[in-house]
Design a protein around this motif. Sequence first.
Motif, PDB file in Angstrom:
ATOM      1  N   GLU A   1      44.048  70.834  38.506  1.00  9.52           N
ATOM      2  CA  GLU A   1      42.809  71.578  38.708  1.00  9.52           C
ATOM      3  C   GLU A   1      42.160  71.196  40.040  1.00  9.52           C
ATOM      4  N   TYR A   2      41.560  72.195  40.695  1.00 11.68           N
ATOM      5  CA  TYR A   2      40.766  71.939  41.886  1.00 11.68           C
ATOM      6  C   TYR A   2      39.534  71.099  41.530  1.00 11.68           C
ATOM      7  N   PRO A   3      38.996  70.359  42.510  1.00 10.90           N
ATOM      8  CA  PRO A   3      37.675  69.760  42.291  1.00 10.90           C
ATOM      9  C   PRO A   3      36.650  70.851  42.017  1.00 10.90           C
ATOM     10  N   ASP A   4      35.695  70.547  41.187  1.00  5.56           N
ATOM     11  CA  ASP A   4      34.696  71.546  40.814  1.00  5.56           C
ATOM     12  C   ASP A   4      33.945  72.089  42.034  1.00  5.56           C
ATOM     13  N   SER A   5      33.823  71.273  43.075  1.00  2.00           N
ATOM     14  CA  SER A   5      33.050  71.672  44.246  1.00  2.00           C
ATOM     15  C   SER A   5      33.674  72.826  45.017  1.00  2.00           C
ATOM     16  N   ILE A   6      34.949  73.122  44.773  1.00  2.00           N
ATOM     17  CA  ILE A   6      35.600  74.196  45.535  1.00  2.00           C
ATOM     18  C   ILE A   6      36.139  75.288  44.630  1.00  2.00           C
ATOM     19  N   ASN A   7      35.572  75.416  43.454  1.00  2.00           N
ATOM     20  CA  ASN A   7      36.057  76.458  42.547  1.00  2.00           C
ATOM     21  C   ASN A   7      35.948  77.845  43.149  1.00  2.00           C
TER      22      ASN A   7
ATOM     23  N   LEU B   1      31.774  78.782  15.777  1.00  2.00           N
ATOM     24  CA  LEU B   1      31.995  77.453  16.352  1.00  2.00           C
ATOM     25  C   LEU B   1      32.642  77.637  17.717  1.00  2.00           C
ATOM     26  N   VAL B   2      32.259  76.811  18.672  1.00  2.00           N
ATOM     27  CA  VAL B   2      32.766  76.966  20.034  1.00  2.00           C
ATOM     28  C   VAL B   2      33.508  75.708  20.450  1.00  2.00           C
ATOM     29  N   TYR B   3      34.748  75.888  20.866  1.00  2.51           N
ATOM     30  CA  TYR B   3      35.562  74.801  21.412  1.00  2.51           C
ATOM     31  C   TYR B   3      35.617  74.941  22.928  1.00  2.51           C
ATOM     32  N   GLU B   4      35.247  73.880  23.624  1.00  6.38           N
ATOM     33  CA  GLU B   4      35.337  73.847  25.081  1.00  6.38           C
ATOM     34  C   GLU B   4      36.457  72.891  25.468  1.00  6.38           C
ATOM     35  N   PRO B   5      37.642  73.416  25.758  1.00  4.30           N
ATOM     36  CA  PRO B   5      38.763  72.533  26.102  1.00  4.30           C
ATOM     37  C   PRO B   5      38.504  71.820  27.419  1.00  4.30           C
ATOM     38  N   PRO B   6      39.134  70.666  27.620  1.00  6.76           N
ATOM     39  CA  PRO B   6      38.932  69.910  28.860  1.00  6.76           C
ATOM     40  C   PRO B   6      39.223  70.760  30.088  1.00  6.76           C
ATOM     41  N   ARG B   7      38.274  70.801  31.002  1.00  9.04           N
ATOM     42  CA  ARG B   7      38.433  71.606  32.215  1.00  9.04           C
ATOM     43  C   ARG B   7      37.361  71.182  33.218  1.00  9.04           C
ATOM     44  N   ASP B   8      37.773  70.820  34.443  1.00  4.26           N
ATOM     45  CA  ASP B   8      36.825  70.480  35.507  1.00  4.26           C
ATOM     46  C   ASP B   8      36.793  71.517  36.610  1.00  4.26           C
ATOM     47  N   GLY B   9      37.885  72.256  36.771  1.00  2.00           N
ATOM     48  CA  GLY B   9      37.949  73.217  37.864  1.00  2.00           C
ATOM     49  C   GLY B   9      39.026  74.252  37.633  1.00  2.00           C
ATOM     50  N   SER B  10      39.141  75.174  38.559  1.00  3.45           N
ATOM     51  CA  SER B  10      40.144  76.228  38.466  1.00  3.45           C
ATOM     52  C   SER B  10      41.548  75.652  38.583  1.00  3.45           C
ATOM     53  N   THR B  11      42.509  76.421  38.103  1.00  3.79           N
ATOM     54  CA  THR B  11      43.898  75.976  38.106  1.00  3.79           C
ATOM     55  C   THR B  11      44.534  76.181  39.474  1.00  3.79           C
ATOM     56  N   LEU B  12      45.059  75.082  40.027  1.00  4.08           N
ATOM     57  CA  LEU B  12      45.859  75.182  41.247  1.00  4.08           C
ATOM     58  C   LEU B  12      47.283  75.588  40.878  1.00  4.08           C
ATOM     59  N   TRP B  13      47.866  74.923  39.894  1.00  9.06           N
ATOM     60  CA  TRP B  13      49.165  75.307  39.342  1.00  9.06           C
ATOM     61  C   TRP B  13      49.291  74.734  37.930  1.00  9.06           C
ATOM     62  N   GLU B  14      50.210  75.291  37.169  1.00 12.08           N
ATOM     63  CA  GLU B  14      50.459  74.820  35.811  1.00 12.08           C
ATOM     64  C   GLU B  14      51.937  74.951  35.489  1.00 12.08           C
ATOM     65  N   ILE B  15      52.391  74.102  34.573  1.00  9.70           N
ATOM     66  CA  ILE B  15      53.792  74.096  34.145  1.00  9.70           C
ATOM     67  C   ILE B  15      53.819  74.099  32.627  1.00  9.70           C
ATOM     68  N   GLY B  16      54.460  75.115  32.036  1.00  8.84           N
ATOM     69  CA  GLY B  16      54.583  75.186  30.589  1.00  8.84           C
ATOM     70  C   GLY B  16      53.465  75.979  29.945  1.00  8.84           C
ATOM     71  N   VAL B  17      53.443  75.897  28.618  1.00 15.38           N
ATOM     72  CA  VAL B  17      52.461  76.602  27.788  1.00 15.38           C
ATOM     73  C   VAL B  17      51.817  75.565  26.867  1.00 15.38           C
ATOM     74  N   PRO B  18      50.497  75.478  26.827  1.00 16.64           N
ATOM     75  CA  PRO B  18      49.867  74.491  25.945  1.00 16.64           C
ATOM     76  C   PRO B  18      49.939  74.897  24.471  1.00 16.64           C
ATOM     77  N   ASP B  19      51.039  74.523  23.838  1.00 14.91           N
ATOM     78  CA  ASP B  19      51.246  74.878  22.430  1.00 14.91           C
ATOM     79  C   ASP B  19      51.769  73.703  21.606  1.00 14.91           C
ATOM     80  N   ARG B  20      51.674  72.467  22.154  1.00 18.77           N
ATOM     81  CA  ARG B  20      52.076  71.231  21.471  1.00 18.77           C
ATOM     82  C   ARG B  20      53.583  71.138  21.253  1.00 18.77           C
ATOM     83  N   SER B  21      54.341  71.867  22.023  1.00 20.94           N
ATOM     84  CA  SER B  21      55.789  71.898  21.863  1.00 20.94           C
ATOM     85  C   SER B  21      56.442  72.002  23.237  1.00 20.94           C
TER      86      SER B  21
END
Length: 631
Positions: free
Chosen positions: A620-626, A419-439
């Motif tokens: 996330e960056y716009p997809d056009s400039i990934n 089974l394949v999960y495709e998490p929400p994503r439109d473009g590359s990461t410009l910056w991020e804060i934290g860890v996606p772990d529901r906590s």
Amino acid sequence: MENRFLQLTLSNPEGFVTGIQYNGIDNVLAYYTNKEYDRGYWDVVWNFPGKKAKKTKGTLDRIEATKMEVITQNDEKIELSFTRTWNTSSTTAVPVNIDKRFVMLQNSSGFYSYAIFERLQGWPAVELDNMRLVFKLNKKKFHYMAISDDRQRYMPVPDDRVPPRGQPLAYPEAVQLLDPIEPEFKGEVDDKYEYSMESKDIKVHGWISTNDSVGFWQITPSNEFRSAGPLKQFLGSHVGPTNLAVFHSTHYVGADLIMSFKNGEAWKKVFGPVFIYLNSFPKGVDPLLLWHEAKNQTKIEEEKWPYNFTASDDFPASDQRGSVSGRLLVRDRFISSEDIPANGSYVGLAAPGDVGSWQRECKGYQFWSKADENGSFSINNVRSGRYNLYAFAPGFIGDYHNDTVFDISPGSKISLGDLVYEPPRDGSTLWEIGVPDRSAAEFYIPDPNPSFVNKLYLNHSDKYRQYGLWERYSELYPDEDMVYNVDIDDYSKNWFFMQVTRKQANGGYKGTTWQIRFQFDDKMKNVTGNFKLRIALATSNVAELQVRVNDLSADPPLFRTEQIGRDNTIARHGIHGLYWLYSVNVPAASLHVGNNTIYLTQALATSPFQGLMYDYIRLEYPDSINYITRS
């Protein structure tokens, strides 16, 4: 009921546990302070729809049965049933038939209990808030509480909570111990919510009488009958000494988890069995090692699940159940060109619903498994029924949902393959804060006010369980709200773990606005389209999140949630409640070369407990400039 280990005394026909005699102790329960109905009992909190006042709890029903029946009695086991049937002419009783069962096996140092709740078609609407099995122990004997390897301690006694020995704080559950019987507890805060646990971790908890070298434990081999999935938090053991098996509650979720039945709606569910286990050591052996022996017994009970000795047809044995297996992969082409095994993901079966609906589902059964390093999972011993498959993977935002309805029947074995999960994503990461772990546990959690501590959580990984941390925000940011610079700040040191209100000099409260600052260089000057801001919330309590970009006065804001959540996680020392995920389009035209600021405003402010905890934020960056960030 008795065997060679213990004697269990129940009231007839009410079905209250009035006495447990074990290892020379005449009664391990609170027999000399509590009435017979207040020692060991099942209860339910309920309401007729619309009958509950805004700030009052529902009706507490201690489920006093009216009929006792011996279901099984032989040399191997005995099973007793205590039933109460709803009278269709009643206008004051909860419209549910309840059958409380108690089982004792010949060679078992304890007993089992489970209950069958049933509504028939045509019965009136009702709301069920809370269902529990409660044991109140002898406070002269049981002083040491253990709920996990690193959460155990000697505890104060209930007398310490009563004025003038104790002083209630911001709410009745939290009490500061001013003059406790044992001086070692002086100044500490006692609050039952400091000892909450996630459903997936509630396997064994209880108390030790160190003088008698006796342990009293509740062992839960499966959480299939608990509400709202593996992360739902429940109370367990706390000062009393009290031992709880909570099967359903609204704690850390709120009104979304009230079990509401429509007029005429039929329903049946089995809660349990749980095992009440007693153990002992000879004199000279460290009694605190009883905890480890109880953990060993827990493994034995888990291997025996589902139990084959229960007499009710409503609890199916293993040959009447099915299984689902497969492998979960994550597809995020901005991280890897190959699908990524969802190592450590939780994969579960719950009632058919929408994405993430398992968080609020409470009428049926849920079955969860943790995937291995290859993403492989096996969900075994699934009761017959119709289910969707759900999952969430640490390190990735959002929820997997397979909307195929799986019809589980006795003996069925469903293999799903990859089974394949495709998490929400439109473009590359410009910056991020934290860890996606529901906590929110990875963010900055301050030390408590020295005047309000629980010594268990000093220098502890669960330091967020201390009382009053919501007040520490204004102390650390007395004049201005938090400003976070993604280029230089560390979220574990500079991002306060909850965005709460600020108390004003006049006693009122004010909303807070946090800033996220970041920079663009010259290559971004001609960028068009939308950046995407992903905001995952770990909890929300009567809060409204507003997002603005480079203009704090913008009205309306770029994005707003409206009022969301009644988790009460902040007051109850949690690190998460319900999970919320938002995706916000940020027009490139609203950003510019040089300094940029995203403003996060929590706008609602009438109490200290309103606010948010963030799980993870990403731009996330716009997809056009990934191509700019790809190597």
